[in-house]
Motif scaffolding. Structure first.
Motif, mmCIF file in Angstrom:
data_model
loop_
_atom_site.group_PDB
_atom_site.id
_atom_site.type_symbol
_atom_site.label_atom_id
_atom_site.label_comp_id
_atom_site.label_asym_id
_atom_site.label_seq_id
_atom_site.Cartn_x
_atom_site.Cartn_y
_atom_site.Cartn_z
ATOM 1 N N HIS A 250 -5.727 -144.419 -92.269
ATOM 2 C CA HIS A 250 -6.060 -144.470 -93.688
ATOM 3 C C HIS A 250 -5.281 -145.577 -94.400
ATOM 4 O O HIS A 250 -5.796 -146.215 -95.314
ATOM 5 N N VAL A 292 -17.766 -140.459 -97.756
ATOM 6 C CA VAL A 292 -16.700 -139.834 -98.535
ATOM 7 C C VAL A 292 -17.144 -139.812 -100.000
ATOM 8 O O VAL A 292 -17.012 -140.812 -100.704
ATOM 9 N N LEU A 314 -10.083 -139.972 -99.513
ATOM 10 C CA LEU A 314 -10.058 -140.608 -98.201
ATOM 11 C C LEU A 314 -8.997 -139.986 -97.303
ATOM 12 O O LEU A 314 -9.204 -139.810 -96.094
#
Length: 471
Positions: A250, A292, A314
């Motif tokens: 991420h 998302v 996220l």
């Protein structure tokens, strides 16, 4: 009218550089055939190593081995052009993309809103610099003159036609927009500046050169109007970033995500709208895309706030495989209404506004963990409210007073020291769902002056049951 020409001399390179985390890395954009690759343009770090536009890739590698290359994409450059047009739409309703790598803006009608031109120009330059785009800006009474003057000037502001002609006469003939054949012919005739061309008899020029040359000169001087097609912002935002390598964490996605959200905020500012929901698409090397969704209770367009929300969403997902590209798609773009603020803000400097705190909690804890209260069309007090996670149509509050604090279970209210101020108000409802109630409600006041809402069932004579307190 006054037209501002915003020339973007290295639009393609700036568009690529602003998506790279290391701005000091030598970079070159490549074009040409597979047999002969050439450097289309290079950044400042690459120039410092001796690389220059037009150089072949083979010779560049012979000089320097360690520099990055990206394929020059005209379609991507056009997308940047249109995105910056959306930014310029904030300042003028007449924005034209007639010329490549140029924004033409009519600014005279905007001076009343944004102030005199020097301050207006400073704001344009500051925002373009913050966005990462190099630029030159020139103002003239017609768009063609502004565009040609930007070839040799930066910061020039010509506001009347008399001054415009004097400035244009000093322009070299090879910088006023004539085709190469005409420029070569004029140069061979010994004409180096526009003043020398205009000094010739018009009839002689008309016989020697095509009609398009005279038309261009008339348009340049403002004697012939130019019809422009104005930019209209689209009704959706859809931008994609191709990553340089496969991303598996991420953290590595945050930089391109921040750029995407910044571009979204710039687009929203141009449309004078906000965004209430958008979707991030994580495109993987293998398998289907990961979606998302990011939803808000109200329309927002603050870049920092949207980034925090997208980041929170996220970080909650598990990336199933390496990510090759990131895409942001937004279609729900309602009008933006700024939050009401007091003239003297009492909120401590380090605290968040309620709207940002609410959305951050929803992003971190999930939609179902943060609820609001809403009215419900039901006469029974315990059924007249409901929790909500999204903005819905609001019902009008009842005309009769209702307590702000409703007890979870009614409790007996002693008669001593309590007096009835109003009532009874009879409520009979709920027979259709098995929750039938028949009550007489009274507005009461205790010995200490506190007001409450109490009832007894119809036909009974016992103590009142306290159901809620008024603020």
């Amino acid at each position: 009218m006054l037209w501002a020409c915003v020339l973007l001399p290295q639009l393609a390179l700036d568009g690529v550089m602003r998506r790279r985390a290391n701005a000091d890395e030598p970079l070159a954009l490549l074009s040409g055939t597979p047999q002969r690759r050439i450097l289309q343009t290079v950044n400042q770090a690459a120039r410092a190593l001796g690389l220059k536009p037009g150089q072949s890739l083979t010779s560049a590698h012979a000089m320097v081995r360690d520099f990055a290359t990206v394929e020059f994409d005209p379609a991507e450059t056009e997308r940047w052009h249109r995105l910056l047009a959306a930014w310029a739409y904030r300042f003028s309703s007449q924005v034209s993309l007639r010329y490549p790598r140029v924004l033409m803006m009519e600014v005279e009608s905007s001076l009343g809103l944004f102030g005199p031109w020097p301050g207006f120009e400073a704001r344009l330059r500051a925002e373009l610099t913050a966005l990462g785009f190099s630029h030159r800006i020139v103002v003239a009474p017609n768009p063609v003159a502004a565009r040609m003057l930007a070839n040799v000037h930066d910061g020039l502001a010509v506001t009347c036609r008399d001054s415009l002609r004097h400035v244009l006469e000093q322009m070299p003939v090879d910088r006023i927009g004539l085709d190469r054949e005409t420029t070569t012919a004029l140069t061979r005739m010994g004409l180096r500046h526009l003043s020398e061309v205009l000094a010739l008899p018009r009839a002689s020029l008309a016989r020697r050169f095509p009609a398009q040359v005279m038309q261009h000169l008339d348009t340049l001087l403002g004697d012939r109007p130019l019809a422009l097609e104005y930019y209209t912002p689209p009704d959706y935002f859809d931008v994609r970033i191709e990553l340089n390598f496969d991303v598996e964490s991420h953290q590595a996605l945050l930089f391109p995500l921040k750029r995407l959200v910044s571009d979204l905020a710039m687009f929203l500012g141009g449309r004078d709208s906000g965004v209430q929901r958008f979707t991030l698409h994580l495109e993987h090397t293998e398998g289907p895309d990961t979606h998302v969704p990011v939803g808000l209770l109200s329309a927002e367009r603050d870049a920092a706030m949207l980034f925090e929300l997208a980041r929170g969403r996220l970080e909650q997902i598990q990336v199933p495989s390496p990510v090759r590209s990131l895409r942001l798609h937004a279609r729900d773009l309602p009008p933006f209404v700024p939050a009401h603020r007091e003239l003297f803000e009492e909120r401590p400097q380090q605290s968040l506004p309620w709207e940002q705190l609410r959305e951050r909690l929803r992003a971190r804890l999930g939609n179902e963990s943060v609820n609001g209260m809403a009215l419900r069309a039901d006469h029974r007090p315990e059924c007249a409210w409901q929790a909500q996670t999204e903005a819905r149509v609001r019902l009008a509050p009842p005309k009769v007073p209702r307590p702000g604090w409703l007890l979870s279970q009614p409790s007996p209210l002693p008669e001593a020291g309590t007096r009835i101020l109003a009532g009874p108000e009879r409520i009979e409802s709920g027979w259709w769902d098995g929750g039938d109630v028949r009550r007489d409600y009274y507005l009461i006041e205790t010995r200490s002056g506190q007001r409450g809402w109490a009832y007894r069932s119809v036909g009974e004579s016992g103590d009142l049951l306290l159901h809620g307190w008024f603020a």
